[in-house]
Design an enzyme around this catalytic site. Structure first.
Site, PDB file in Angstrom:
ATOM      1  N   GLU A 185      16.878 -31.460   3.427  1.00 51.19           N
ATOM      2  CA  GLU A 185      16.083 -30.511   4.212  1.00 51.19           C
ATOM      3  C   GLU A 185      14.621 -30.568   3.781  1.00 51.19           C
ATOM      4  O   GLU A 185      13.995 -29.536   3.553  1.00 51.19           O
ATOM      5  CB  GLU A 185      16.658 -29.097   4.084  1.00 51.19           C
ATOM      6  CG  GLU A 185      18.023 -28.976   4.735  1.00 51.19           C
ATOM      7  CD  GLU A 185      18.605 -27.558   4.676  1.00 51.19           C
ATOM      8  OE1 GLU A 185      18.140 -26.755   3.866  1.00 51.19           O
ATOM      9  OE2 GLU A 185      19.538 -27.280   5.451  1.00 51.19           O
ATOM     10  N   GLU A 267      25.421 -29.869   8.539  1.00 50.47           N
ATOM     11  CA  GLU A 267      25.855 -28.663   7.813  1.00 50.47           C
ATOM     12  C   GLU A 267      26.295 -27.622   8.837  1.00 50.47           C
ATOM     13  O   GLU A 267      25.481 -26.858   9.344  1.00 50.47           O
ATOM     14  CB  GLU A 267      24.720 -28.104   6.931  1.00 50.47           C
ATOM     15  CG  GLU A 267      24.289 -29.051   5.826  1.00 50.47           C
ATOM     16  CD  GLU A 267      23.340 -28.421   4.793  1.00 50.47           C
ATOM     17  OE1 GLU A 267      22.986 -27.236   4.949  1.00 50.47           O
ATOM     18  OE2 GLU A 267      22.961 -29.133   3.857  1.00 50.47           O
TER      19      GLU A 267
END
Ligand SMILES: *[C@@H]1O[C@H](CO)[C@@H](O)[C@H](O)[C@H]1NC(C)=O
Ligand SMILES: *[C@@H]1O[C@H](CO)[C@@H](O)[C@H](O)[C@H]1NC(C)=O
Ligand SMILES: *[C@@H]1O[C@H](CO)[C@@H](O)[C@H](O)[C@H]1NC(C)=O
Length: 634
Positions: A185, A267
């Site tokens: 991320e 995710e």
């Protein structure tokens, strides 16, 4: 053929690049024309689940992998945690619970593919986001997650140890690793910068070891700016989002950056992080089912995070910050020992409602064709009440002689005295001029929590989370000893405040006087063997070490002792060790986690030892229980 990924990322490819597996060699690649993966030339989709080897006892790895397979998954995603493997510079650990090659091999034996997230930064709600603490003691300061040459030097050294270990496990080398994620991320704007030179350097470094024999990818949240910053040229971009997100929007952002190829939610959240002093956030099984069906309608691949959360054993749990424009105004929140996450397999590896719902959807969609029997919850055991004996106070002479002390005019951080985790006792003698007075004592930068003693009498606690770092002290005027026991509650795991050094980071003042010199005693809380032979001292006061024994009955039926949960109700705050293994922090006084998971793998038949390091108040009757029910919402 092996460079299909690179070539196809540059131009829109034709099917000529596709491996037909006619030559019998395994291949895994992206078919950009048809927005799908091809595995050995066949259309392929993965439904994966996250499980981290460092959060599950090695003895239970296979059991959990089998259960994930029985749910209908065909892959497992996991991080590799740098701090686990290089705890000190150049000192490596790949044994026991750190033996990820064995973890990969077990997955392979169970016919599960692997998606590996190598970082070096992983976040994962771990201390310092999985980076080794020693990066924080390097002078001049290292800018982690950037092109800082010193940071790159250490990453390169680590990757030169790590990546050769992965090479034999790559799918195209006959193993089961299909994808390797770079960074984590990275596009999140909290970072406040977007160093593409760093991320492309990471890509090139990884490729120098593995070539094109696994698909490299990135994962960023559902936000076009995050997607743009996080993406790396010639690395496959994926998105992550929760069951309550809008998948049209999220896949839309992914598509703006990655024009063709399979859609991926890296995710797919099954639950969420939880903090001390806050109720655990709920996540509804039905929302998961609904979003699964939507994502599957896209033929997308996805990864449940977490499928099995496990436990932050030891002191590995991280912290996070909420609000605030600087490290000192943001609210610091330490995360729980449990990483149950309300995931489909709970902390003890038992299937929950979410597990059965996910299994049902995968079966109904004919994604899963396996007929493995559905796992049943494992038996748990109440080993009963344990009488704890106080052995010695932390401030007493005996532990002091065992733990090392450094002295300095100014207080030093944990990192500066080579302390990763645990406690540091900061001590100084107050200046006395013979006159009694009430004066404010202030710790100017406290990280994270302190217990204050004057001549060994406890005066109170201070905490960074509570923004209370000052108290009045009644000074008698003679040379009194001030002791400040500082606990590191876990380094921040993400965002702009990632460099979360611990201890006392600035001057401590009494009135207008700066205190010092300081002696600093280190209690890393990583070993209790020294306690075994110690006689119990009289008049032990907290904070103190307590010892007890309990019996695991002989049982001719079962292979190993049954799992149990330690219930420290009545105790206040501390750390527990079972047979010398640190099972984590307990803090029933604030909750919501009451019990600590104690896997059967830690126990032996016959006598077992329990040690509690109680920092505040022991239970009045000095007993603690092992129970057969987990309590995480107390
Ligand atoms: C999903 O895959 C099936 C089978 O290959 C195909 O018929 C269908 O069009 C695909 N759906 C989407 C949304 O790509
Ligand atoms: C799954 O397979 C069964 C049996 O072949 C079939 O009847 C059913 O329609 C399939 N379901 C889906 C969603 O494709
Ligand atoms: C002596 O100590 C008292 C209390 O610590 C303080 O109020 C006073 O100012 C001190 N005097 C001097 C000369 O430092």
């Amino acid at each position: 053929m092996r460079s299909a990924i690179l070539i196809s990322a540059i131009c829109s490819l034709t099917v000529d690049f596709v491996h037909t597996s006619a030559d019998g060699l395994p291949s895994f690649e992206i078919d950009y024309d048809n927005n799908r993966f091809l595995k050995d030339g066949q259309a392929f989709q993965y439904v994966s689940g996250s499980m981290h080897y460092f959060r599950v006892p090695r003895a239970d790895w296979r059991n959990r992998i089998q259960k994930m397979k029985a749910a209908g998954l065909n892959a497992i995603s996991f991080y590799i945690e740098w701090s686990t493997h290089e705890p000190e510079p150049g000192i490596y650990n790949f044994r026991g619970n750190a033996d990820f090659e064995y973890f990969i091999q077990l997955m392979r034996e169970e016919e599960m593919l692997a998606l590996i997230r190598i970082g070096p930064f992983i976040q994962a709600e771990r201390d310092f986001g999985g980076l080794p603490y020693w990066l924080l003691k390097i002078k001049p300061r290292v800018n982690v997650r950037t092109s800082d040459p010193t940071f790159k030097k250490y990453v390169k050294k680590w990757f030169s140890v790590l990546l050769p270990k992965l090479v034999p496990h790559l799918y195209e080398n006959g193993g089961n690793i299909i994808m390797i994620q770079i960074e984590n991320e990275y596009g999140h704007n909290e970072l406040g910068f977007c160093d593409k030179k760093y991320t492309t350097w990471l890509r090139d470094t990884v490729q120098s070891f593995i070539g094109y024999r696994a698909i490299l990818y990135t994962t960023d949240e559902c936000d076009i700016n995050y997607q743009r910053c996080g993406s790396i040229p010639k690395v496959y971009t994926t998105v992550d989002f929760s069951p309550l997100s809008d998948e049209v929007e999220c896949f839309g952002y992914m598509r703006q950056v990655e024009k063709r190829g399979p859609l991926i939610n890296s995710e797919f959240y099954t639950g969420w992080i939880a903090f001390w002093g806050q109720p655990r956030p709920p996540r509804n099984a039905q929302d998961i089912v609904t979003m699964m069906k939507r994502v599957m309608a896209y033929n997308a691949s996805f990864n449940f995070l977490m499928f099995h959360g496990g436990t932050n054993f030891g002191l590995t749990s991280g912290g996070t910050f909420v609000g605030g424009s600087s490290l000192d105004t943001a609210v610091y929140m330490p995360q729980l020992t449990t990483y149950d996450f309300t995931s489909p397999l709970d902390e003890a590896g038992d299937p929950t409602e979410k597990y059965f719902e996910i299994q049902r959807v995968l079966r109904e969609a004919n994604f899963s064709k396996n007929t493995i029997p559905t796992p049943k919850p494992s038996l748990k055991y109440s080993y009963g009440t344990v009488n704890m004996l106080p052995v010695t106070g932390l401030l007493d002479q005996v532990p002091r002689n065992l733990f090392t002390t450094v002295t300095n005019q100014k207080p030093l951080s944990f990192e500066d005295i080579d302390m990763n985790q645990g406690l540091v006792l900061y001590e100084t003698v107050l200046p006395g001029n013979g006159t009694a007075a009430r004066l404010p004592l202030t710790i100017n930068l406290l990280r994270d929590r302190a217990i204050i003693f004057l001549d060994h009498a406890k005066l109170g606690t201070m905490s960074r989370s509570g923004f209370n770092t000052t108290m009045d002290l009644l000074v008698t005027g003679s040379k009194q000893k001030l002791s400040i026991l500082v606990e590191n509650q876990g380094r921040c795991s993400n965002g702009k405040f990632i460099e979360d050094r611990k201890g006392i980071l600035a001057d401590v003042t009494l009135g207008n006087q700066t205190l010092g010199p300081w002696s600093m005693t280190r209690y890393p809380l990583n070993d209790t063997s020294w306690l075994t032979d110690m006689d119990v001292l009289p008049d032990v006061r907290t904070p103190a070490f307590y010892r007890g024994v309990f019996v695991v009955p002989e049982d001719g039926v079962r292979e190993k002792p049954l799992d149990t949960f330690l219930d420290p109700s009545g105790w206040t705050k501390g750390v527990a060790f079972v047979n010398g293994f640190n099972v984590g922090r307990y803090w029933p006084a604030v909750g919501p986690q009451i019990t600590l998971y104690v896997p059967g793998a830690l126990l032996v038949r016959g006598l077992n030892t329990l040690v509690l390091v109680e920092l505040e108040e022991a239970a009045e009757d000095l007993t603690v229980k092992f129970v057969d029910k987990h309590r995480l919402d107390g």
